[in-house]
Design a protein around this motif. Structure first.
Motif: not given
Length: 182
Positions: A52-56, A80-82, A89-92, A110-117
């Motif tokens: 994760p890079l940022q969220q909000g 936003e995540v990598y 980092p392969w994909v932004f 907001g609760k995904l953390g490092s899980r894949s959407l």
């Protein structure tokens, strides 16, 4: 310059609108209807992760509002995540959902953390994926450490009831270095 105010915003095009047609490998990655997370996991020999890079809450970009069919200037949840393969980092990825539809939907980005959407969207059969579109993604919209002009990106909107989640994925140079060797 704010990331939303580009002099020439990208033109998101479907597979039939791209001329000349992309090379087969590029076309395969841009327009594959399956889960990108699953494909990256396979390509990375199960060394896939999400950083994760940022969220909000943010004002969504004009192109995002248009794709989601909401008024320009609408607020939305931005994540936003990598997507990493072999720790690179392969994909932004940038995922957005309009505030009005997200609140009360029971879907908490907001609760995904490092899980894949992507995994979440593909595992919930109520979500229907819209058409994939591609563009040369503006470098100004990328994080500084991977800012390169003209990288290929794709996006699609996942819809469930009144909720739309727009997911954009930009393939970074390290991804193509690996993909072309395997």
């Amino acid at each position: 310059m704010p990331s939303s105010a580009l002099a020439h915003p990208p033109r998101w095009l479907n597979a039939g609108q791209l001329h000349p047609a992309p090379a087969p490998l590029l076309r395969d990655w841009l327009f594959d209807q399956g889960s990108l997370t699953r494909r990256l996991t396979t390509l990375s020999a199960a060394r896939f992760s999400v950083r994760p890079l940022q969220q909000g809450w943010q004002v969504l970009r004009v192109d995002e509002c248009s794709a989601l069919q909401i008024p320009t200037g609408s607020m939305g949840w931005v994540r936003e995540v990598y997507l990493l393969g072999a720790d690179q980092p392969w994909v932004f990825a940038r995922s957005v959902a309009p505030r009005a539809a997200l609140e009360g939907s029971g879907f908490d980005l907001g609760k995904l953390g490092s899980r894949s959407l992507g995994e979440l969207l593909f595992s919930d059969r109520a979500f229907i994926r819209g058409e994939l579109q591609a563009c040369r993604y503006p470098g100004a919209w990328l994080p500084a450490e991977v800012r390169v002009e003209q990288l290929w990106g794709r996006r699609s909107c996942f819809r469930r009831d009144g909720l739309g989640v727009l997911v954009a994925e930009v393939f970074l140079p390290a991804f193509w270095d690996h993909a072309t060797r395997n």
